[in-house]
Design an enzyme around this catalytic site. Structure first.
Site, PDB file in Angstrom:
ATOM      1  N   LYS A 117      44.719  44.219  30.646  1.00 14.91           N
ATOM      2  CA  LYS A 117      45.426  43.015  31.038  1.00 14.91           C
ATOM      3  C   LYS A 117      46.596  42.701  30.104  1.00 14.91           C
ATOM      4  CE  LYS A 117      43.712  39.366  29.657  1.00 14.91           C
ATOM      5  NZ  LYS A 117      42.784  38.276  29.320  1.00 14.91           N
TER       6      LYS A 117
ATOM      7  N   ASP B 105      47.441  32.895  30.452  1.00 14.68           N
ATOM      8  CA  ASP B 105      46.364  33.843  30.211  1.00 14.68           C
ATOM      9  C   ASP B 105      45.031  33.124  30.369  1.00 14.68           C
ATOM     10  OD1 ASP B 105      45.418  36.334  29.461  1.00 14.68           O
ATOM     11  OD2 ASP B 105      45.294  35.775  27.342  1.00 14.68           O
ATOM     12  N   GLU B 106      43.994  33.832  30.725  1.00 19.85           N
ATOM     13  CA  GLU B 106      42.646  33.235  30.859  1.00 19.85           C
ATOM     14  C   GLU B 106      42.694  32.005  31.767  1.00 19.85           C
ATOM     15  OE1 GLU B 106      40.267  34.909  29.586  1.00 19.85           O
ATOM     16  OE2 GLU B 106      40.811  35.715  27.631  1.00 19.85           O
TER      17      GLU B 106
ATOM     18  N   GLN C 228      34.570  35.601  33.645  1.00 20.27           N
ATOM     19  CA  GLN C 228      34.617  35.349  32.208  1.00 20.27           C
ATOM     20  C   GLN C 228      34.926  33.889  31.888  1.00 20.27           C
ATOM     21  OE1 GLN C 228      36.431  38.507  29.697  1.00 20.27           O
ATOM     22  NE2 GLN C 228      36.839  39.545  31.625  1.00 20.27           N
TER      23      GLN C 228
ATOM     24  N   ARG D 122      32.312  43.457  25.739  1.00 20.82           N
ATOM     25  CA  ARG D 122      33.128  43.689  24.544  1.00 20.82           C
ATOM     26  C   ARG D 122      32.905  45.081  23.988  1.00 20.82           C
ATOM     27  NH1 ARG D 122      36.553  40.967  25.942  1.00 20.82           N
ATOM     28  NH2 ARG D 122      35.247  40.826  27.779  1.00 20.82           N
TER      29      ARG D 122
END
Length: 782
Positions: free
Chosen positions: A33, A216-217, A247, A600
């Site tokens: 990303k 972002d996010e 997420q 992760r």
DNA sequence: TTGCTACCTGTCTTG
DNA sequence: CAGGTAGCAA
């Protein structure tokens, strides 16, 4: 296709080359990303978009820095704005402060600042806290701000009892913040969002200036953030957001999953790109993650796949208790390092709560393994640092009442609670800041002459400090410490401080100021420094520079990746947290949290739980997390605890790890330490040099008499005498009491205690061997 | 009026 | 286990 797009997959290139119009990038974990986002910016610049027309908003400074670094590789030195939402709003609010009733030098309250401001507001509103705690009120107000609900609207809504209490406090709290020329974290977003809503000319000006906005996010945005982004994308709807509904882990602080789920409805002409190929993890890890997240109902279906080679199975391991878990993980890390497969920086250990890192910390320290903790007691939260920062805040903003209340009697100047209370009452009545009230102390007739004199002298001190406001930060800080006699104050009061070294922390703050002076030769104002400090979070302190094992919460882990990952305490009531189990949406968020942790890992992953765990003092039998039963066993090795030690048999001593007890048998952990030291000593001291690493905290157990420290260097120093060497008849030397003879030894582990009769005065004292600074002169035996 | 100690209570994640 | 508060001594 130019040079920028040639190394991208079709999906990535599709996102990168889309410049005008809304863009939604659904990016699974490890799907490249950041690569896409940075390449997209570089591509836009190459197509003639001016750098100052682009703003990239992130949630953490860490993410922004990462983006900046990677963009600099593609397009060096371009003034594209990159930073957190909060920093963006803080900067805009400096420009437009007067629009919302602030002055341009406004202060940003941190959590503890706003907590004390909240308490004062609750008092001033005359609200009883019997039905709603200050925390509940604070949280209700925070939620309101995140949803852009003004005090007036909140008062009209007749909600629950706690809400109506909060509704009465809310306007008072906001009023006091404005009077103090201060904002809390929520206000940064709230004020700026309101500003855009109420001032069309500002809105269109920013919309036109920042033609290209990236977020972002996006799954973590709350309504305030949504409104800010929306407002700046009306005339130029070139809004590109990246995110992954799976997420989303910040629902509890107002994040609204609908923002991303409904993005396509909000921006009908949107182009949606899905990045589903994973470049990070092995198929085994990905399969486990995928199987887990499939149990969530509220999501957008996504096919995760990878072309990476097969790796080790994911390990699901059971331990006897938290201490065994910690020891075994530390041993495992040491073993993998000795086998030459890995170095400290390859490992990360994730947990649900910060409190769980303690035993890990201890185990790692015992083995000389370098580590960093991403949360823990944060540097800027320490008392002495907060004290000095409060002085700086007050110098920068004389209306900063919270800072004033912190420093007015620190160091003690006989201005106690009563005096401060009267001062506050006077300030409230006159609607003036408390410093102003202190200047007019002689007008406060309820106040004693003595108190008035003390206040006067404080104001005089303040004015002296204030004259230095424009000096360099270093000069200002040194002057401040000198004038307030702060070091003497610490020396006077800090006698019993056993952890941390307050004076060293003061030096560290001065170093930070020197560094800031150096980095900002031009704009290095006090205000900029304070803003910087307010907006850095613990999470941002993660550095890959040091070669260290990383300990952090699952929340802090988002956006990072590590070759080898341990997720500890995957247990019922912890993950999912017991407060989340009632509500389906919250339960799904907990599942996403584990999903984030799992994804992760690049090559190796272990999930673990214990049979019992000691939490806040007592020991509880543990039920494994329900999530564990949702994982596919095909890609996993399930290992149950081997040793079946009987817990109750051993009594209280069981609650200490074996490595404490050097008396009976040399435990395996100690051997691991020896071997590792021989292998590579260079990594060990590093941790103690880095000022921004949380210092290893000594065990909190208070020594019975001695004030000696159990420092990390004590634990590591090879010349430290094993506790077993101390026995009856041994001759020892104590720094304060002199030489003496041990008359009796009792207890085990950290509780192992010696009675010592000192030759000088024949007095008998008791010491915990693990803590006392004793020097062994003669073992007194064979 | 200030400052210390002992008890009590809440209980997580964060910019 | 830790921070906050209430109560008490100086």
């Amino acid at each position: 296709m130019d040079a920028i797009t040639k190394n991208l997959t079709a999906a990535q290139a599709e996102a990168v080359t889309h410049i005008d119009g809304p863009l939604l990038i659904i990016a699974g974990p490890g799907s490249g990303k950041t690569r896409v986002v940075t390449h997209r910016v570089a591509h836009m610049l190459s197509q003639g978009v001016r750098p100052w027309q682009i703003a990239a908003l992130t949630f953490t400074n860490k993410a922004a820095e990462e983006m900046r670094t990677r963009l600099d590789l593609l397009a060096p030195g371009q003034p594209v704005w990159m930073g957190t939402f909060h920093r963006f709003c803080a900067q805009q609010l400096r420009r437009y402060a007067s629009y919302v009733g602030l002055a341009e030098n406004y202060s940003i309250y941190d959590m503890s600042d706003s907590k004390s401001a909240m308490k004062r507001a609750i008092q001033a509103a005359g609200v009883s806290t019997s039905h709603a705690t200050p925390e509940q009120i604070a949280s209700a107000i925070s939620n309101a701000k995140n949803r852009l609900i003004t005090p007036e609207i909140m008062q009209q809504q007749s909600g629950r009892a706690s809400d109506s209490v909060a509704a009465r406090v809310y306007p008072v709290y906001q009023q006091q913040l404005l009077l103090a020329n201060a904002v809390d974290f929520d206000d940064l977003l709230y004020h700026f969002a309101c500003l855009l809503r109420e001032n069309p000319e500002v809105r269109s000006e920013l919309d036109a200036k920042l033609k290209y906005i990236m977020v972002d996010e996006y799954q973590d945005t709350n309504l305030a953030q949504y409104a800010i982004v929306r407002a700046m994308s009306v005339d130029h709807p070139n809004l590109a957001v990246t995110g992954d509904p799976d997420q989303s882990i910040y629902g509890w602080r107002g994040a609204d999953l609908n923002n991303i789920l409904d993005f396509e409805k909000d921006y009908p002409s949107v182009k949606t790109v899905r990045l589903e190929q994973n470049y990070r993890s092995t198929p085994n890890i990905l399969a486990v993650a995928d199987q887990l997240i499939r149990h969530n109902r509220r999501r957008k279906a996504k096919e995760l796949y990878t072309e990476n080679a097969d790796g080790d199975n994911v390990i699901l391991r059971q331990y006897e208790d938290g201490y065994q878990e910690a020891d075994a993980i530390a041993d495992e890390i040491a073993a993998q390092m000795i086998a030459g497969q890995a170095e400290p920086r390859d490992f990360a250990i994730f947990c649900r709560m910060n409190a769980l890192t303690r035993s890990l910390e201890h185990a790692l320290r015992n083995r000389g393994l370098p580590y960093q903790i991403i949360n823990g007691v944060e540097f800027y939260q320490r008392k002495e640092v907060k004290d000095l920062l409060a002085y700086l805040h007050l110098i920068n903003n004389p209306s900063h009442d919270v800072a004033l209340q912190r420093v007015i009697n620190t160091p003690t100047r006989s201005i106690g609670a009563t005096t401060v209370g009267r001062l506050q009452a006077f300030a409230d009545a006159e609607r003036i800041p408390m410093l102003e009230a202190a200047r007019r102390a002689s007008e406060i007739d309820t106040m004693s002459k003595r108190a008035q004199t003390m206040l006067k002298s404080f104001v005089t001190l303040y004015d002296r400090l204030r004259k230095k406001a424009t000096a360099s930060l270093e000069d200002l800080l040194r002057f401040l410490v000198e004038e307030t006699k702060y070091i003497e104050f610490l020396e006077r009061t800090g006698v019993e401080k056993e952890d941390s070294n307050p004076i060293a922390n003061v030096d560290e703050l001065v170093s930070a100021a020197v560094e800031f002076d150096r980095m900002h030769p031009d704009d290095g104002s006090l205000e900029a420094f304070l803003e910087q400090v307010a907006l850095v979070s613990d999470t941002d302190k993660f550095e890959d520079s040091g070669n260290r094992v990383t300990l952090m919460t699952l929340h802090a882990a988002k956006g990072l990746e590590f070759p080898r990952v341990f997720v500890i305490a995957v247990e019922d009531d912890l993950l999912p947290h017991y407060r989340s189990k009632q509500d389906d949406q919250q339960l799904e968020e907990e599942r996403r949290l584990l999903f984030v942790g799992i994804t992760r890992a690049q090559q190796w992953l272990q999930l673990s739980y214990a049979k019992r765990r000691s939490m806040r003092g007592d020991i509880r039998v543990v039920i494994p997390s329900m999530f564990l039963s949702e994982l596919p066993r095909a890609d996993m090795n399930v290992i149950e605890s081997q040793t079946d030690r009987d817990f109750f048999d051993d009594g209280a001593d069981e609650s200490y790890p074996d490595s404490w007890d050097l008396v009976q048998e040399p435990s395996p952990p100690e051997q691991a330490e020896q071997e590792y030291k021989g292998d590579d000593t260079s990594v060990i001291p590093e941790i103690y040099r880095d000022p921004f690493v949380s210092k290893p905290k000594p065990k909190r157990t208070k020594p019975t008499i001695t004030t000696a420290l159990q420092t990390a260097s004590d634990l590591l120093s090879s010349d430290r005498v094993p506790l077993g060497a101390y026995r009856e008849g041994s001759v020892v030397r104590h720094p304060e009491y002199g030489d003496g003879t041990i008359t009796e030894v009792t207890g085990r582990g950290p509780k192992r205690t010696a009675k010592i009769r000192f030759s000088e005065d024949q007095s008998e004292q008791t010491f915990r061997l693990a803590f006392a600074k004793l020097e062994l002169l003669d073992t007194g035996g064979d």
